[in-house]
Design a protein around this motif. Structure first.
Motif, mmCIF file in Angstrom:
data_model
loop_
_atom_site.group_PDB
_atom_site.id
_atom_site.type_symbol
_atom_site.label_atom_id
_atom_site.label_comp_id
_atom_site.label_asym_id
_atom_site.label_seq_id
_atom_site.Cartn_x
_atom_site.Cartn_y
_atom_site.Cartn_z
ATOM 1 N N ALA A 310 0.850 -1.187 0.000
ATOM 2 C CA ALA A 310 0.000 0.000 0.000
ATOM 3 C C ALA A 310 0.887 1.238 0.000
ATOM 4 C CB ALA A 310 -0.915 0.004 1.224
ATOM 5 N N MET A 311 0.411 2.305 -0.620
ATOM 6 C CA MET A 311 1.175 3.551 -0.638
ATOM 7 C C MET A 311 0.232 4.718 -0.845
ATOM 8 S SD MET A 311 0.851 4.301 -4.052
ATOM 9 C CE MET A 311 2.046 5.613 -4.163
ATOM 10 N N ASN A 312 0.722 5.907 -0.513
ATOM 11 C CA ASN A 312 -0.075 7.117 -0.736
ATOM 12 C C ASN A 312 0.790 8.217 -1.339
ATOM 13 O OD1 ASN A 312 1.430 8.108 1.432
ATOM 14 N ND2 ASN A 312 -0.235 7.859 2.910
ATOM 15 N N MET A 313 0.189 9.367 -1.539
ATOM 16 C CA MET A 313 0.896 10.483 -2.173
ATOM 17 C C MET A 313 2.144 10.883 -1.387
ATOM 18 S SD MET A 313 -0.316 11.716 -5.043
ATOM 19 C CE MET A 313 -1.806 11.852 -6.053
ATOM 20 N N HIS A 314 2.076 10.782 -0.072
ATOM 21 C CA HIS A 314 3.226 11.160 0.753
ATOM 22 C C HIS A 314 4.433 10.273 0.443
ATOM 23 C CE1 HIS A 314 5.333 12.989 4.056
ATOM 24 N NE2 HIS A 314 5.558 11.818 4.615
ATOM 25 N N ASP A 315 4.181 9.002 0.151
ATOM 26 C CA ASP A 315 5.279 8.093 -0.200
ATOM 27 C C ASP A 315 5.934 8.517 -1.518
ATOM 28 O OD1 ASP A 315 4.909 6.325 2.044
ATOM 29 O OD2 ASP A 315 3.121 5.564 1.027
ATOM 30 N N LEU A 316 5.109 8.947 -2.478
ATOM 31 C CA LEU A 316 5.644 9.412 -3.768
ATOM 32 C C LEU A 316 6.433 10.706 -3.579
ATOM 33 C CD1 LEU A 316 2.634 8.705 -6.151
ATOM 34 C CD2 LEU A 316 4.683 7.301 -5.783
ATOM 35 N N LEU A 317 5.955 11.547 -2.667
ATOM 36 C CA LEU A 317 6.666 12.798 -2.386
ATOM 37 C C LEU A 317 8.032 12.517 -1.781
ATOM 38 C CD1 LEU A 317 6.650 15.902 -2.212
ATOM 39 C CD2 LEU A 317 5.550 15.687 0.017
ATOM 40 N N LYS A 318 8.083 11.595 -0.822
ATOM 41 C CA LYS A 318 9.364 11.242 -0.191
ATOM 42 C C LYS A 318 10.324 10.610 -1.185
ATOM 43 C CE LYS A 318 7.980 8.682 3.244
ATOM 44 N NZ LYS A 318 8.076 7.838 4.459
ATOM 45 N N ALA A 319 9.778 9.884 -2.155
ATOM 46 C CA ALA A 319 10.628 9.214 -3.153
ATOM 47 C C ALA A 319 11.085 10.159 -4.249
ATOM 48 C CB ALA A 319 9.873 8.029 -3.756
ATOM 49 N N GLY A 320 10.590 11.385 -4.249
ATOM 50 C CA GLY A 320 11.012 12.362 -5.261
ATOM 51 C C GLY A 320 10.293 12.245 -6.576
#
Length: 322
Positions: A310-320
């Motif tokens: 599972a993932m959310n927008m915050h994970d994409l933000l942290k990954a750049g």
């Protein structure tokens, strides 16, 4: 004074834009032969130039290297003191000199010829010594420099850089160089992250995945969401297959419907047929899908439709990726 600065700047841009525009007349058979020489070579492209032309040569080499044509810059002065040893008979040398008469460049030409490497000249003078010695001459002549004194290389260096870009992109297309190939040579940058990163690289997995059974109550689902902190939970059947999802958005929608969170089954308020993704999905593609569907998170499932991440927008933000 400000108006004078602006007027001068606009004049410089106009002159340089015209210089680049006029390059179209030099995209001819010589340009074609130069590109073919590079395509047929089993070696590298060595780009060399002195002074301002050297700075342009360095940039052209970098552009070649990042678009599928192995290349590097060699300073002509250093070449005379040992760096010529980096050039082999399988290489193609691009020598850049606006006048075509730069001494440091002409000094190393006989050695390049003796090594057996092919030579492409890039200059503004088709009748120059460099042009005559080269296997192919690519003309980058400009009508005037943007410098009002006609001394500082300005329009000529801009035109040379543009011609180098034209050559690099022409070769990129001929090689079938893809976005994925580009990302492989830029793994540390934001472009590389967008083109290479997959959901399996950024998703929460194993015990960090929020999951409740279809028999769970709303309260149990809320406790799972709070514990895992992703703003959602997957709902699965006894075999572990995904049946739906319950999100923060779903919670807001049911607040005024007076559900008993202790006794109401989560299946009554979940979103069935929810949006999911496979672990090998590119993170950039997942981002685009989430933006289009206006959702903040994704459940990642395997081939058996069982949640594995599972993932959310915050994970994409942290990954750049954002």
């Amino acid at each position: 004074m400000t108006t004078s600065f602006k007027a001068q700047a606009l004049q410089v841009l106009a002159i340089e834009a015209e210089a680049v525009s006029q390059l179209a007349r030099f995209i001819d058979d010589d340009f074609e032969r130069a590109c073919q020489l590079i395509m047929d070579s089993s070696g590298r492209v060595i780009v060399s130039g002195m002074g301002k032309s050297g700075h342009i040569a360095n940039k052209i080499a970098a552009t070649f290297a990042s678009t599928g044509t192995p290349a590097f810059f060699v300073h002509p002065g250093e070449a005379s003191h040992g760096d010529l040893g980096m050039i082999t008979k399988d290489d193609v040398v691009i020598a850049i000199s606006n006048s075509g008469e730069t001494g440091e460049i002409l000094t190393i030409i006989p050695v390049i010829k003796r090594i057996g490497a092919h030579l492409i000249a890039m200059s503004g003078n088709p009748s120059s010594t460099l042009a005559k010695l080269a296997d192919v001459h690519v003309c980058v002549k400009v009508d005037q420099e943007a410098c009002p004194l006609g001394l500082a290389p300005t329009a000529s260096t801009t035109a040379t850089l543009a011609m180098g870009d034209a050559m690099a992109v022409a070769l990129l297309n001929a090689r079938g160089f893809s976005a994925n190939d580009f990302a492989l040579s830029h793994p540390g940058g934001s472009l590389g992250r967008r083109l290479l990163l997959r959901l399996q690289d950024v998703m929460h997995s194993d015990s960090a995945v929020p999951i409740v059974l279809v028999t769970a109550s709303i309260k149990e689902a809320l406790l799972e969401m709070s514990a895992k902190g992703l703003g959602m939970t997957a709902i699965v059947d006894s075999s572990g297959q995904l049946q739906g999802v319950f999100t923060d958005g779903d919670l807001r929608r049911i607040l005024d419907q007076r559900y008993d969170i202790h006794d109401t089954a989560i299946t009554m308020v979940m979103t069935p047929d929810c949006i999911t993704a496979a672990p090998e999905t590119l993170a950039a593609e997942a981002l685009k899908m989430m933006e289009q569907r206006k959702i903040n998170g994704l459940i990642i499932i395997d081939a058996q439709k069982k949640p594995i991440g599972a993932m959310n927008m915050h994970d994409l933000l942290k990954a750049g990726v954002l």
